[in-house]
Structure formats: structure tokens, C-alpha cells
Design a protein around this motif. Structure first.
Motif, short mmCIF file in Angstrom:
data_model
loop_
_atom_site.label_atom_id
_atom_site.label_comp_id
_atom_site.label_asym_id
_atom_site.label_seq_id
_atom_site.Cartn_x
_atom_site.Cartn_y
_atom_site.Cartn_z
N ALA A 4 0.85 -1.19 0.00
CA ALA A 4 0.00 0.00 0.00
C ALA A 4 0.88 1.24 0.00
O ALA A 4 1.84 1.35 0.75
N GLY A 5 0.55 2.17 -0.87
CA GLY A 5 1.35 3.38 -0.98
C GLY A 5 2.54 3.23 -1.90
O GLY A 5 3.29 4.18 -2.09
N VAL A 6 2.73 2.04 -2.45
CA VAL A 6 3.83 1.81 -3.40
C VAL A 6 3.26 1.86 -4.81
O VAL A 6 2.34 1.12 -5.15
N HIS A 7 3.81 2.74 -5.62
CA HIS A 7 3.35 2.92 -6.99
C HIS A 7 4.49 2.51 -7.93
O HIS A 7 5.52 3.17 -7.99
N VAL A 8 4.28 1.40 -8.62
CA VAL A 8 5.32 0.87 -9.50
C VAL A 8 5.04 1.33 -10.92
O VAL A 8 3.96 1.07 -11.47
N LEU A 9 6.00 2.02 -11.49
CA LEU A 9 5.89 2.54 -12.86
C LEU A 9 6.82 1.72 -13.75
O LEU A 9 8.03 1.97 -13.83
N GLY A 10 6.26 0.71 -14.40
CA GLY A 10 7.04 -0.14 -15.29
C GLY A 10 7.27 0.54 -16.62
O GLY A 10 6.32 0.97 -17.29
N VAL A 11 8.54 0.64 -17.03
CA VAL A 11 8.88 1.43 -18.21
C VAL A 11 9.77 0.62 -19.14
O VAL A 11 10.27 -0.45 -18.80
N ARG A 12 9.97 1.17 -20.31
CA ARG A 12 11.04 0.72 -21.18
C ARG A 12 12.15 1.76 -21.08
O ARG A 12 11.92 2.96 -21.26
N HIS A 13 13.35 1.31 -20.80
CA HIS A 13 14.46 2.24 -20.65
C HIS A 13 14.69 2.97 -21.98
O HIS A 13 14.64 2.38 -23.05
N PRO A 211 -0.51 3.06 -19.30
CA PRO A 211 -1.34 2.20 -18.42
C PRO A 211 -0.43 1.34 -17.54
O PRO A 211 -0.31 0.13 -17.75
N PHE A 212 0.17 1.95 -16.51
CA PHE A 212 1.15 1.23 -15.71
C PHE A 212 0.55 0.01 -15.02
O PHE A 212 1.16 -1.06 -14.98
N GLU A 213 -0.64 0.15 -14.46
CA GLU A 213 -1.24 -0.97 -13.74
C GLU A 213 -1.53 -2.12 -14.69
O GLU A 213 -1.31 -3.30 -14.35
N GLU A 214 -2.05 -1.81 -15.87
CA GLU A 214 -2.35 -2.86 -16.84
C GLU A 214 -1.06 -3.56 -17.31
O GLU A 214 -1.04 -4.78 -17.49
N LEU A 215 0.01 -2.78 -17.49
CA LEU A 215 1.28 -3.38 -17.91
C LEU A 215 1.81 -4.31 -16.82
O LEU A 215 2.32 -5.39 -17.11
N ALA A 260 9.71 -2.66 -16.93
CA ALA A 260 8.37 -3.22 -16.77
C ALA A 260 8.41 -4.69 -16.37
O ALA A 260 7.52 -5.16 -15.65
N TRP A 261 9.42 -5.41 -16.79
CA TRP A 261 9.52 -6.82 -16.44
C TRP A 261 9.65 -7.02 -14.93
O TRP A 261 9.21 -8.01 -14.38
N HIS A 262 10.28 -6.06 -14.26
CA HIS A 262 10.49 -6.18 -12.81
C HIS A 262 9.30 -5.65 -12.00
O HIS A 262 9.29 -5.82 -10.78
N ALA A 263 8.35 -5.00 -12.65
CA ALA A 263 7.25 -4.38 -11.90
C ALA A 263 6.52 -5.37 -11.00
O ALA A 263 6.22 -5.05 -9.83
N PRO A 264 6.19 -6.58 -11.46
CA PRO A 264 5.47 -7.51 -10.56
C PRO A 264 6.27 -7.89 -9.32
O PRO A 264 5.67 -8.29 -8.31
#
Length: 792
Positions: A4-13, A211-215, A260-264
Motif C-alpha cells: 500500500a502506498g507503493v506505486h510501481v511505474l514499469g517502463v522501457r528504458h 497504463p502502468f497498472e495494466e502493464l 516493466a519486467w520487474h514491476a510484478p
């Protein structure tokens, strides 16, 4: 641990859409802390982000203190999501940290090594195989979702994948992932290319946030079918450790910008702290040093510390920084590049290119035109299918050669500080684009620039490269150099700093070390003397001369001795021109020549055709060196040696003919004697190939001698006329080489001289032929001439 309170933004470098989305998300979330994928021990470097003098592209450079050649880079471009996240945090006063494995762990010794200075062809294209270091799900040229099985950054220039790559003994052999998981998502969405899908879903969004959550949800599903290597599991365990520390420190809202691969790995139900600690216990470490270094757009095309390589940084920068219509702005820039090449590109052509790109994107089912559509339209509309012009646009715009900058006070080695200070004093531009530099060595600045650049070459720092004909241009007052700064020189500078704190002292120490080592050959030492003079290293010259003198005294190989003489004589001849006194060089040159004359009679006997050709080249080089030195004693010794050789009957024809010509050109063999020797070499009983070899060696100096010496010409002409069919076939290869090496103008002059020969063998050969009625022949010739004139 709760997320909770952690927002993960999965990106492509290095993704411009991801970068815009990250900034928008941070503005909306306003987190109390920001974590960014990168080496955790580089946190102090983040304090410099925001300094106007730190201009991307830049990279974090880490190198092992005890082995500077073992190094790694983490590059950042202006459009890198991590860079934008750090900038936002610094501007907002929010704490920001790197969360990946420390460089001290990444650079710990293990595995195999490879080269960054010359990456494999697969890397340069960005198509890295799945089983190679850096392969895996981010696969394509514009990948970079953090999905490297090994997770390690680029290697140093001496070749070193710091993490050991796929051959890391700590890696889990069963953890490799076959194929590209992103292709599964792309296929589900109806795309046949994972990169096109990612561009359309994320990077192609100009205004909406990603769509960070969907990714993250999609990556969670994909990860279920693909195992993690031990290396990757440790990286994610360290990310979670830093996240726990940040929350424990009081941050109730944390934004994590990771591949993005590390987001989960940072969301949902996380492993316990004890499990992560077990993974990270007793990891090998080594002492490292970290700093900022300039980077270039072209180097972003090589796999970075995140596992991301992009082939179109210029295009991405345009998408990130552009305002208004990106297509109109891009094609306007393309037109500017073409107009600089004096090619007519009208405004109407630019408008048509924009319309065509949009139409092509619609036909391909894309929401907006991407780089593929832009390049196709450029080829069809603006350059008329000219691949050369398309390559020019690609080099200048799609890739672009932007070089970043770092503040002058950024921690660096004393050697690099001296290099940059000297470059500023000499007004040498540090730029990624090649720049040609013409130096006049008669001017103090030109001479100092030449010496400085040659010292860098000695330290394996090829910032400047001399022209092909000017590598050892001791005797000229003009030099041409090409300057091109490569970011990997930063690692080489760290390595070279072991030799000294200034360029001059380091180059001197490096040269002395080479001279005193056992790996340098006689030729290397001779060329080292020349290098000392060209680079103005007087303190290194005595050690090199001593080593050369000792090595020459024990050398018995004629080829090595002959190869070593030329650079020593050049140094002796032009040393004073460069302002360097070289009294000891004369003694070394005398010793080398004496050794050459002593071993040459043995070296020339029993050689085959190939060995004779190589020996002829060396003989010519020694002859030029003796002539260049212009010393009476050396000239007499060399002439006596050649006279002794030309009297031998066992000498290869190629060598004998060449030595006769050298002595004749030097005035040591009169023309009558040469004619006699030529007649003897072409006499009956000598095989035709041997005769042709003699002629080939004799004519190697040019054909004008035959034009001016009719006696020699008549003897040679008579031999050629008298050759039978079989002898002509045997002699033809050598004759073709001999006359093919003669300049075209000289060949014409020889032909004219042959035509004007009167009497002699040619006339005799003509008299032996059938009688010709020239009056009747004249009538026939006139008829043929008329027919030919009518045909024209």
C-alpha cells in the motif's frame, strides 16, 4: 510487507513515451520518495542531477579500483524515464535513490568477458540472441523492459561482461527464458512485432499517461511461464530491500521506476524480508569507484546497464522534446539535412511526406506514424529511393551524434583532468562527430597538438587518428588527424591512469615499460624510438635505445634487422627537424646496418619465389634507408655487400635483377656491365621463368632506363622476340608483373623506343620472314582504311 502506498511505474528504458508518462504520474501521485533502477552505490551521484553543466546523454561509470579495465556503464538520455524521474525528484525536493544491485556486486569477478569498444555485430544491430549475455524478453533493438537474465551492464573496453553473463557460475541454468514474452502480448493484440505493439500502446501516446497498472498485470501473467535466473532474482530481492528501507524510513508513498519486467516483483504479495536476505547473503564484492561521464546517442544503441539498446535515439529525442505536429517537425529537419547537401527539397515535398506518413500508418493499422513509416516515406518521397541519402538522414537525424557533458568538478582521475585541460589549451574539440584537423608542424600549436595526440595513441586512447600516410610522417611539416570522442575512452583513461598523472608522464612510463619488457620485438623497439621522437618523450628515449641496442646485438633474423633499420634511420634523419637531439641513434643505426650486411649473404640463399618477393621489398627499404642517411661509411658498406651478392650464381633471379638495378641507379655499376649481366641472365640454358624473374626485379625501379639505354632495350627486345610458345607461357606471369608495375607513361615511352629500334635482333627476325610486296600491300591497306572509314 504491504505494498500500500507503493506505486510501481514499469517502463522501457530510453522510451520517450514512458518518460512523459512517468513525469505525468509523479506530478499526479506526489510521492514522498522515488526509487529508480540503477546501482545502489551510485546514490551520491544523484546530487549532481539538475546541475546545468550535467547534460545528457551521460552515464554512470563504475570501475574496479584494483582492475580499472573492469568497468560498467549505466547510460541516461534526456528521454530516459529514469533520468526524468530523478530530475523531477530533485526539483521537487523528494528523496531519490537507486535500488538495483550495487556496482560493487555487479563488478565482482565472475564469468566470461567481452568487448564494449568493438561490440559483436548482433549487438550493433540490437538483435541479441536470447542465450547471449543481455538477451531475453527485451530482445529487439528498442527493448529495455529490464528483462535481462543476467541483468549486468556493459563491459569495459578490455572485454568484460562484469556480471559474467550467461556463463556466470552462480546463474541458474534452468532459469533461462526461451523466446520473447512480449511477443505473446503483441500476438494477442494482433501485432506480429513486439516493438510495434509497445510503441503503439506506450511510446506512441503523446498526451495520455501509460497504463502502468495494466502493464504490471500483463507482466505478472507473462512471468508465470518464464523462470528467473538466480542473478535476476537477486536483483529483484535488492530492489525490495531498498523499498523496505525507504518505507521504514518514514515514506508512506513511494514511486518505483523500474523496467516493466520487474514491476510484478515490487507489487502484490512479496517474499519475506528473510527470503530476500538469504538471496543477498555473502554476495561477492569488490571496491569500486563511480562517476559521471559523457555519453553519445550512438552508444545508446549498445546494450546498457538496464539491458536496453535503441537504434533511433535521435528520433526518440525528437518525439520527447518536440511540440506541435511531430511529423511536420521531423520532415522539416530531414529537408534541412538534404538541403545542406545541395539537394532541392521543396516545402510541397515536406507536406506530401507528412500526408504520406499518416496514410501509410492508417493502412498499416497504426494510430500514429512511427519510425518505420517515416523512413519508408523519406525513401519514397524525399530521396527518390536513394539508399545512400537515406543512410545520411539515418546517421544525422535518426541516430544523431549528440555528446553529453559533465561538470568540470566531477570526480575524475588526474590523468583525465590533465587531458581535458590540455585539450582546452590546445583548442581541440571534444565532440562525438568526426572532425578533421590539419596541423602545420612548423607552428608551435600544430607541433604540440601532434605530440599530444601521439602520446594518447601510445596510451591506447585513440581520440585522434592520423591519416593513413601520416602515421610516421617524420619528414613532413603537415599532418591530418580525425578527432572523434568515444565514451569508452573514459574507461581507458582510468586504465591509463596507472601509468601516471599527466599525459606526458603516463606515455613516458608506458614506453619505458614496453622497452624493458620481454614482449617487444626488435621492430617494435625500433618503431618505439620513432614514437619517442614524434611524441616528444625524451625521458623514455634512453631506455628504448638501450633495449634496441641490446636486442640488435643478439638478433640473427635478417628480416627483423632489415625491418628495424628504416624507422631508426628516419628518426636519425628527422630528429633535429622535430627539435630532438639523437646522438645515440647513429651508433644504433651503424650496428643494425652492420648486422644486416653480416647476415644477408646467408639469408638470400635457397629462397623460393614468395620469400624472394618479401626479401626484395626489405632490400629496397634498406637501400632507401642508407640513401636517406647519406653517410659515406654506411654507403660504402652497403655497396660492398650488394657487389658481393650480385657476383653469386645461386641468387634468385628476382633478387639478382633488383640488386643490379639498385647498383646501376646508385652509379656503382656502369651501363656496359649491366648490359653484359642482362645478356648473361637471358642467355641460352637459363630457364624462361628465371629469365623473367630477373627482368621483373630489374624493371621494378621503372622503365625509363630502357628508353635511354638502347643497348639494354635491344638485348631485352631480342630475348622477347626469340621466345618460343612454351617459354612465353612460362615467362608470361613474371613479365605481366614486371611491365604492369611500370607507369603507363613509361610503358608508352618504352613501346615507342622499341618501334624506333633499327637493325639488331628485331630486324633480323623480320628478314627471316616471307617476302612482302609493299606496293600491293599498300593498295590493300588503303582499301581496308576506306572500309573502316565508311563503317564509322
Amino acid at each position: 510487507m504491504t505494498t500500500a502506498g507503493v506505486h510501481v511505474l514499469g517502463v522501457r528504458h530510453h522510451g520517450p513515451g514512458s518518460a512523459r508518462s512517468v513525469v505525468a504520474a509523479l506530478e499526479r501521485l506526489r510521492p514522498q520518495a522515488v526509487l529508480v533502477e540503477g546501482p545502489a552505490d551510485a546514490d551520491p551521484l544523484l546530487e549532481r542531477v539538475g546541475d546545468p553543466a550535467l547534460v545528457p546523454p551521460v552515464a554512470v561509470l563504475a570501475h574496479a579500483v584494483d582492475d580499472p579495465g573492469r568497468a560498467a556503464f549505466w547510460p541516461f538520455a534526456e528521454f530516459s524515464p529514469e533520468w526524468q524521474a530523478v530530475r523531477w525528484a530533485r526539483a521537487a525536493g523528494v528523496p531519490v535513490r537507486f535500488c538495483d544491485l550495487p556496482a560493487a556486486v555487479t563488478l565482482a569477478p565472475s564469468g566470461t568477458r567481452r568487448s564494449l569498444a568493438a561490440p559483436p555485430a548482433d549487438e550493433r544491430r540490437g538483435d541479441v540472441p536470447d542465450d547471449a549475455p543481455g538477451g531475453g524478453p527485451d530482445g529487439g533493438p528498442d527493448g529495455g523492459l529490464g528483462a535481462r537474465p543476467d541483468g549486468g551492464p556493459d563491459a569495459g573496453p578490455d572485454g568484460g561482461a562484469p556480471d559474467g553473463g550467461a556463463t556466470d557460475p552462480r546463474a541458474d541454468p534452468a532459469g533461462t527464458r526461451p523466446g520473447d514474452p512480449l511477443a505473446e502480448l503483441a500476438a494477442a493484440a494482433g501485432y506480429d512485432d513486439a516493438e510495434r505493439w509497445w510503441d503503439a500502446v506506450v511510446e506512441g501516446r503523446e498526451h495520455a499517461t501509460a497504463p502502468f497498472e495494466e502493464l504490471t498485470a500483463a507482466m505478472t501473467v507473462l512471468r508465470e511461464g518464464h523462470g528467473l535466473s538466480l542473478r535476476e532474482a537477486r536483483r529483484e530481492a535488492h530492489m525490495r530491500r531498498v523499498l523496505r528501507q525507504t518505507i521504514t524510513g518514514g515514506a508512506s508513498s513511494v514511486a518505483c521506476v523500474v523496467g516493466a519486467w520487474h514491476a510484478p516483483a515490487l507489487t502484490g504479495r512479496l517474499p519475506t524480508a528473510a527470503a530476500d536476505t538469504k538471496l543477498l547473503t555473502r554476495l561477492p564484492r569488490r571496491k569500486v569507484a563511480l562517476t559521471w561521464v559523457p555519453w553519445t546517442h550512438s552508444r545508446l544503441g549498445v546494450w546498457s546497464g538496464y539491458g536496453a539498446g535503441i537504434t533511433s535515439p535521435g528520433w526518440y529525442e525528437h518525439l520527447f522534446a518536440g511540440t506541435g505536429d511531430p511529423l511536420a517537425g521531423w520532415f522539416t529537419r530531414v529537408a534541412g539535412v538534404l538541403r545542406e547537401e545541395d539537394l532541392p527539397v521543396s516545402t510541397a515535398s515536406v507536406i506530401e511526406a507528412v500526408r504520406s506518413a499518416r496514410t501509410l500508418a492508417a493502412l498499416r493499422g497504426r494510430a500514429a506514424a512511427g519510425l518505420a513509416e517515416v523512413q519508408d516515406v523519406t525513401r519514397a518521397v524525399l530521396v527518390d529511393g536513394d539508399e545512400g541519402l537515406l543512410g545520411l538522414v539515418t546517421d544525422r537525424l535518426v541516430v544523431g551524434e549528440r555528446l553529453g557533458a559533465v561538470p568540470d568538478d566531477v570526480a575524475t582521475t588526474p590523468l583525465e583532468a590533465d587531458l581535458r585541460a590540455t585539450a582546452r589549451r590546445l583548442r581541440l574539440p571534444v565532440a562525438a562527430a568526426p572532425k578533421t584537423l590539419d596541423l602545420d608542424l612548423r607552428e608551435p600549436t600544430g607541433a604540440e597538438r601532434s605530440r599530444f595526440l601521439r602520446r594518447l595513441l601510445l596510451l591506447d586512447l585513440p581520440w585522434g587518428r592520423p591519416g593513413r600516410d601520416e602515421v610516421r610522417s617524420t619528414g613532413t611539416f603537415r599532418e591530418t588527424w580525425t578527432l572523434e570522442w568515444d565514451p569508452t575512452l573514459s574507461v581507458r583513461l582510468v586504465e591509463a591512469s596507472l601509468w601516471g598523472t599527466t599525459v606526458a608522464s603516463a606515455a613516458t612510463a608506458r614506453m619505458v615499460s614496453r622497452a624493458e619488457g620481454t614482449g617487444s620485438s626488435l621492430v617494435d623497439l625500433a618503431e618505439g624510438v620513432e614514437t619517442c621522437l614524434l611524441a616528444d618523450l625524451p625521458d623514455a628515449l634512453p631506455a628504448v635505445l638501450t633495449a634496441l641496442d641490446e636486442r640488435a646485438g643478439h638478433a640473427g633474423d635478417a628480416g627483423h634487422l632489415m625491418d628495424a633499420l628504416s624507422p631508426v634511420v628516419r628518426s636519425l634523419r628527422y630528429g633535429d627537424v622535430r627539435g630532438t637531439r639523437t646522438p645515440a641513434l647513429g651508433r644504433v643505426a651503424d650496428a643494425l646496418l652492420a648486422r644486416v650486411c653480416a647476415v644477408l649473404p646467408v639469408a638470400v640463399q635457397g629462397v623460393d619465389d614468395d620469400a624472394a618477393g618479401a626479401l626484395r621489398t626489405r632490400l629496397e627499404a634498406v637501400h632507401r634507408a642508407v640513401s636517406l642517411r647519406d653517410d659515406p661509411d654506411a654507403t660504402r658498406l652497403w655497396s660492398a655487400t650488394l657487389h658481393g651478392l650480385v657476383e653469386r650464381a645461386d641468387l634468385h633471379g628476382l633478387l639478382l635483377g633488383r640488386l643490379v638495378r639498385l647498383l646501376h641507379d646508385a652509379g656503382d655499376l656502369p651501363g656496359d656491365d649491366v648490359a653484359t649481366r642482362l645478356s648473361r641472365a637471358l642467355s641460352v640454358g637459363v630457364p624462361a621463368p628465371a629469365k623473367a624473374a630477373w627482368v621483373e626485379g630489374f624493371l621494378a625501379g621503372g622503365g625509363l632506363l630502357l628508353v635511354h639505354d638502347r643497348q639494354l632495350l635491344a638485348a631485352l627486345d631480342g630475348w622477347l622476340v626469340g621466345l618460343g610458345p612454351r617459354d612465353l607461357v612460362d615467362a608470361l606471369p613474371a613479365l605481366r608483373r614486371a611491365f604492369g608495375a611500370v607507369a603507363a607513361g613509361e610503358r608508352r615511352a618504352v613501346a615507342s623506343a622499341v618501334v624506333s629500334l633499327g637493325g639488331g635482333p628485331r630486324a633480323a627476325a623480320a628478314d627471316d620472314g616471307p617476302d612482302v610486296d609493299w606496293e600491293q600491300a599498300d593498295a590493300a591497306l588503303r582499301a581496308v582504311a576506306a572500309l573502316l572509314a565508311g563503317a564509322r
